[in-house]
Scaffold this active site. Structure first.
Site, PDB file in Angstrom:
ATOM      1  N   HIS A 197       0.859  -1.184   0.000  1.00 30.84           N
ATOM      2  CA  HIS A 197       0.000   0.000   0.000  1.00 30.84           C
ATOM      3  C   HIS A 197       0.891   1.228   0.000  1.00 30.84           C
ATOM      4  O   HIS A 197       1.932   1.238   0.652  1.00 30.84           O
ATOM      5  CB  HIS A 197      -0.908   0.009   1.244  1.00 30.84           C
ATOM      6  CG  HIS A 197      -2.042   0.957   1.122  1.00 30.84           C
ATOM      7  ND1 HIS A 197      -1.919   2.297   1.404  1.00 30.84           N
ATOM      8  CD2 HIS A 197      -3.320   0.772   0.710  1.00 30.84           C
ATOM      9  CE1 HIS A 197      -3.081   2.892   1.189  1.00 30.84           C
ATOM     10  NE2 HIS A 197      -3.945   1.993   0.760  1.00 30.84           N
TER      11      HIS A 197
ATOM     12  N   ASP B 128      -7.802  -5.080  -0.501  1.00 28.68           N
ATOM     13  CA  ASP B 128      -8.256  -5.804  -1.689  1.00 28.68           C
ATOM     14  C   ASP B 128      -7.940  -7.293  -1.641  1.00 28.68           C
ATOM     15  O   ASP B 128      -8.466  -8.060  -2.442  1.00 28.68           O
ATOM     16  CB  ASP B 128      -7.608  -5.208  -2.943  1.00 28.68           C
ATOM     17  CG  ASP B 128      -8.124  -3.812  -3.209  1.00 28.68           C
ATOM     18  OD1 ASP B 128      -9.324  -3.610  -3.028  1.00 28.68           O
ATOM     19  OD2 ASP B 128      -7.321  -2.944  -3.568  1.00 28.68           O
TER      20      ASP B 128
HETATM   21  N1  ACO Z   1       4.424  -7.403  -4.650  1.00 29.30           N
HETATM   22  C1  ACO Z   1       5.777  -7.567  -4.626  1.00 29.30           C
HETATM   23  N2  ACO Z   1       6.625  -6.599  -4.261  1.00 29.30           N
HETATM   24  C2  ACO Z   1       6.100  -5.427  -3.908  1.00 29.30           C
HETATM   25  C3  ACO Z   1       4.723  -5.186  -3.910  1.00 29.30           C
HETATM   26  C4  ACO Z   1       3.876  -6.247  -4.288  1.00 29.30           C
HETATM   27  N3  ACO Z   1       2.548  -6.086  -4.314  1.00 29.30           N
HETATM   28  N4  ACO Z   1       4.492  -3.926  -3.537  1.00 29.30           N
HETATM   29  C5  ACO Z   1       5.683  -3.379  -3.315  1.00 29.30           C
HETATM   30  N5  ACO Z   1       6.677  -4.285  -3.538  1.00 29.30           N
HETATM   31  C6  ACO Z   1       8.091  -4.076  -3.384  1.00 29.30           C
HETATM   32  C7  ACO Z   1       8.615  -3.163  -4.488  1.00 29.30           C
HETATM   33  O1  ACO Z   1       9.022  -3.904  -5.621  1.00 29.30           O
HETATM   34  C8  ACO Z   1       9.752  -2.480  -3.787  1.00 29.30           C
HETATM   35  O2  ACO Z   1      10.853  -3.373  -3.757  1.00 29.30           O
HETATM   36  P1  ACO Z   1      12.355  -2.803  -3.868  1.00 29.30           P
HETATM   37  O3  ACO Z   1      12.520  -1.889  -2.684  1.00 29.30           O
HETATM   38  O4  ACO Z   1      13.194  -4.025  -3.800  1.00 29.30           O
HETATM   39  O5  ACO Z   1      12.424  -2.076  -5.175  1.00 29.30           O
HETATM   40  C9  ACO Z   1       9.266  -2.320  -2.356  1.00 29.30           C
HETATM   41  O6  ACO Z   1       8.316  -3.373  -2.161  1.00 29.30           O
HETATM   42  C10 ACO Z   1       8.598  -0.990  -2.095  1.00 29.30           C
HETATM   43  O7  ACO Z   1       7.598  -0.839  -3.051  1.00 29.30           O
HETATM   44  P2  ACO Z   1       7.058   0.499  -3.640  1.00 29.30           P
HETATM   45  O8  ACO Z   1       6.702   0.307  -5.073  1.00 29.30           O
HETATM   46  O9  ACO Z   1       7.947   1.624  -3.259  1.00 29.30           O
HETATM   47  O10 ACO Z   1       5.733   0.661  -2.836  1.00 29.30           O
HETATM   48  P3  ACO Z   1       4.705   1.757  -3.145  1.00 29.30           P
HETATM   49  O11 ACO Z   1       4.294   2.261  -1.832  1.00 29.30           O
HETATM   50  O12 ACO Z   1       5.180   2.751  -4.124  1.00 29.30           O
HETATM   51  O13 ACO Z   1       3.552   0.955  -3.915  1.00 29.30           O
HETATM   52  C11 ACO Z   1       1.536  -0.123  -4.377  1.00 29.30           C
HETATM   53  C12 ACO Z   1       2.360   0.678  -3.353  1.00 29.30           C
HETATM   54  C13 ACO Z   1       1.417   0.655  -5.697  1.00 29.30           C
HETATM   55  C14 ACO Z   1       0.142  -0.314  -3.799  1.00 29.30           C
HETATM   56  C15 ACO Z   1       2.207  -1.469  -4.616  1.00 29.30           C
HETATM   57  O14 ACO Z   1       2.418  -2.124  -3.390  1.00 29.30           O
HETATM   58  C16 ACO Z   1       1.434  -2.351  -5.573  1.00 29.30           C
HETATM   59  O15 ACO Z   1       1.531  -2.171  -6.798  1.00 29.30           O
HETATM   60  N6  ACO Z   1       0.653  -3.359  -5.019  1.00 29.30           N
HETATM   61  C17 ACO Z   1      -0.123  -4.258  -5.857  1.00 29.30           C
HETATM   62  C18 ACO Z   1      -1.393  -3.603  -6.353  1.00 29.30           C
HETATM   63  C19 ACO Z   1      -2.439  -3.459  -5.253  1.00 29.30           C
HETATM   64  O16 ACO Z   1      -2.750  -4.382  -4.516  1.00 29.30           O
HETATM   65  N7  ACO Z   1      -3.007  -2.240  -5.176  1.00 29.30           N
HETATM   66  C20 ACO Z   1      -4.066  -1.936  -4.206  1.00 29.30           C
HETATM   67  C21 ACO Z   1      -3.594  -0.921  -3.225  1.00 29.30           C
HETATM   68  S1  ACO Z   1      -4.796  -0.701  -1.966  1.00 29.30           S
HETATM   69  C22 ACO Z   1      -6.050   0.169  -2.630  1.00 29.30           C
HETATM   70  O17 ACO Z   1      -5.924   0.821  -3.657  1.00 29.30           O
HETATM   71  C23 ACO Z   1      -7.377   0.161  -1.956  1.00 29.30           C
END
Ligand code: ACO
Length: 390
Positions: free
Chosen positions: A262, A316
Site C-alpha cells: 500500500h 483488496d
Molecule cells: N508485490 C511484490 N513486491 C512489492 C509489492 C507487491 N505487491 N508492492 C511493493 N513491492 C516491493 C517493491 O518492488 C519495492 O521493492 P524494492 O525496494 O526491492 O524495489 C518495495 O516493495 C517498495 O515498493 P514500492 O513500489 O515503493 O511501494 P509503493 O508504496 O510505491 O507501492 C503499491 C504501493 C502501488 C500499492 C504497490 O504495493 C502495488 O503495486 N501493489 C499491488 C497492487 C495493489 O494491490 N493495489 C491496491 C492498493 S490498496 C487500494 O488501492 C485500496
C-alpha cells in the site's frame, strides 16, 4: 531557485479535511476520529450511519437516523427514464462505463432542478448515495435480460443491493458482511478518485459530474481495479501447492503481487484483518471459497519474503474472495468499491464547496518559444507517427 515538480503530488497537502485520517506506520484508519475497528467491532453501526457520520461529523440521534434511512431509501428507487438509458447501453460494456453514463443521466434529469431548490446540494448528495447501488444492480440485471427489481423497505443499504442484484433475499450474515465491506471502503483521505471529485467540484461544476469524475478515476488498476486483479491472480495460481513457486517466479520477474502493499500503510492494512475475519465467518456459513487456502498460503509466503519491506495484505486481498462468495461477478468489483466510497466522496465534496478554491496547479514548461509558422510545402515528412498505422 528552480522549481521542481513533485510527481503525483506525493506528500503535498492540497486541502484541509476532517473526514478521515490514516497513519501508515501504525496502521491506523479513523473516520471523524473514530478508529475503524471501534466502528465495526464494538459499536455495530451500519453503512448509512457511517455515511451520515462522514458527512456531518457526528452520529445521528435515533430520530435523525430514522429520517436519514427513509430519505436515502426514497432515492433508492430508479425512475423510468434512468432505467431506459441503462437498458439502451451496450450489454457487453464494462459496468464502470455504465455507471459513469448512469450518473451523467441523473445529472441530465436532476442537476438543474436540484440547483433551483433550497438545500438542493444536499438533495443531490442524498440522491447519489441512494441511487448508486440501484444503478449498478439494474445495469447488471438488464445486461442479463432480467427484470429490474425495486428496493424493499425492510432491507438496509447492503441488503437492498444484494436483493436488487441477485433477486434473492440475503442471509443476515451476507448482509452484515457486505455492509462491513461498504464501511471499510467508505473513505480513505485524499486518494486519486476523491481528489478528482474535488477538482471537478472546485470549478463549481455540478455534483453529478464531480461524482462521475471520481468514478472514472477509481476505475484504474492502480486504484479501484486491484480487487478484480487479486481474484484473477488467485484463480491463475490455482492451488496451495503452487503458491511458493508462483511467488518466486513473480519476484524473479520483479512484478507485483496484487492485493499486497500500500502506498501509505507500511504495516498490515487495518481493513484487511476485519475483512479476513468476516470472510472466515461467511465461509463457515456457506462453505469455504475454493481459493481461500491459496490466499492464506500466499499471505504466509509473501510475509516471509516481503514482510521486511513493509509489504502486507491490503483491503483488496480479501474483498474479492468475499464478493465472489456473495455471487458478485468480477466486473462488478470496482462498482462495489464506488458504492462504498461514495460516502467519502460526498463528504469531501461538502468540505470542498463550503470553502471552495479552484484547483490550478502549475506546470514547468519544457517546450520551445518564438517558433515560426512552417508552410505546408516546406515541412519535412516525419518517418512514422503514432497515427500512421491507424
Ligand atoms: N508485490 C511484490 N513486491 C512489492 C509489492 C507487491 N505487491 N508492492 C511493493 N513491492 C516491493 C517493491 O518492488 C519495492 O521493492 P524494492 O525496494 O526491492 O524495489 C518495495 O516493495 C517498495 O515498493 P514500492 O513500489 O515503493 O511501494 P509503493 O508504496 O510505491 O507501492 C503499491 C504501493 C502501488 C500499492 C504497490 O504495493 C502495488 O503495486 N501493489 C499491488 C497492487 C495493489 O494491490 N493495489 C491496491 C492498493 S490498496 C487500494 O488501492 C485500496
Amino acid at each position: 531557485m528552480a522549481k521542481e515538480i513533485v510527481p503525483g503530488l506525493a506528500g503535498i497537502p492540497v486541502a484541509h479535511s476532517g473526514v478521515s485520517f490514516i497513519d501508515g506506520d501504525q496502521g491506523i484508519l479513523e473516520y471523524r476520529g473514530i478508529p475503524i475497528q471501534t466502528l465495526l467491532e464494538e459499536k455495530q453501526c451500519n453503512y448509512l450511519e457511517v455515511a451520515y457520520l462522514l458527512f456531518n461529523g457526528v452520529f445521528p440521534a435515533a430520530d435523525e437516523l430514522q429520517h436519514w434511512n427513509t430519505l436515502i431509501g426514497r432515492y433508492r428507487i430508479l425512475d423510468a427514464e434512468t432505467v431506459a438509458v441503462l437498458a439502451a447501453l451496450p450489454k457487453g460494456g464494462h459496468p464502470m462505463h455504465a455507471l459513469t453514463a448512469a450518473i451523467a443521466t441523473l445529472g441530465m434529469l436532476y442537476a438543474a432542478k436540484d440547483q433551483g431548490e433550497p438545500s438542493g446540494r444536499y438533495r443531490t448528495m442524498a440522491r447519489l448515495l441512494g441511487q448508486l447501488p440501484s444503478l449498478v444492480a439494474a445495469f447488471h440485471r438488464l445486461r442479463n435480460n432480467l427484470e429490474v427489481l425495486p428496493p424493499k423497505d425492510e432491507l438496509d443499504h447492503a441488503g437492498n443491493f444484494l436483493w436488487m442484484l441477485r433477486g434473492k433475499l440475503p442471509t443476515e450474515l451476507e448482509r452484515k458482511v457486505l455492509d462491513t465491506v461498504f464501511i471499510v471502503h467508505a473513505d480513505h483521505t485524499l486518494n486519486a478518485s476523491t481528489f478528482a471529485a474535488r477538482v471537478t467540484a472546485s470549478t463549481l461544476s455540478d455534483l453529478y459530474l464531480a461524482i462521475a469524475s471520481a468514478v472514472a478515476a477509481l476505475n484504474g488498476p492502480l486504484h479501484g481495479g486491484a480487487t478484480q486483479a487479486t481474484l484473477l491472480q488467485l484463480r491463475s495460481i490455482g492451488s496451495k501447492a503452487q503458491v511458493g513457486a508462483w511467488v518466486d517466479a513473480i519476484l524473479a520477474k520483479k512484478e507485483k503481487i496484487m492485493g499486497l502493499g500500500h502506498r501509505v500503510y507500511k504495516v498490515k492494512d487495518p481493513r484487511a484483518p476485519i475483512l479476513e475475519r468476516l470472510a472466515e465467518k461467511l465461509f463457515a456459513e456457506q462453505g469455504a471459497h475454493p481459493l481461500y487456502e491459496v490466499a492464506m498460503e500466499l499471505e504466509r509466503v509473501a510475509k516471509a519474503k516481503l514482510g521486511y519491506k513493509g509489504i502486507y495484505p491490503n483491503v483488496d486481498f480479501f474483498s474479492g474472495l468475499v464478493y465472489d462468495k456473495l455471487g458478485i461477478p468480477v466486473d462488478l468489483f470496482i462498482p462495489m468499491f464506488a458504492i462504498g466510497r461514495i460516502a467519502g466522496w460526498l463528504a469531501h465534496l461538502r468540505e470542498q464547496l463550503e470553502d471552495n478554491h479552484l484547483y490550478r496547479p502549475e506546470q514547468i514548461y519544457t517546450g520551445s518559444h518564438n517558433q515560426s509558422y512552417v508552410p505546408i510545402d516546406k515541412r519535412g515528412k516525419q518517418a512514422k507517427t503514432v497515427w500512421s498505422n491507424l
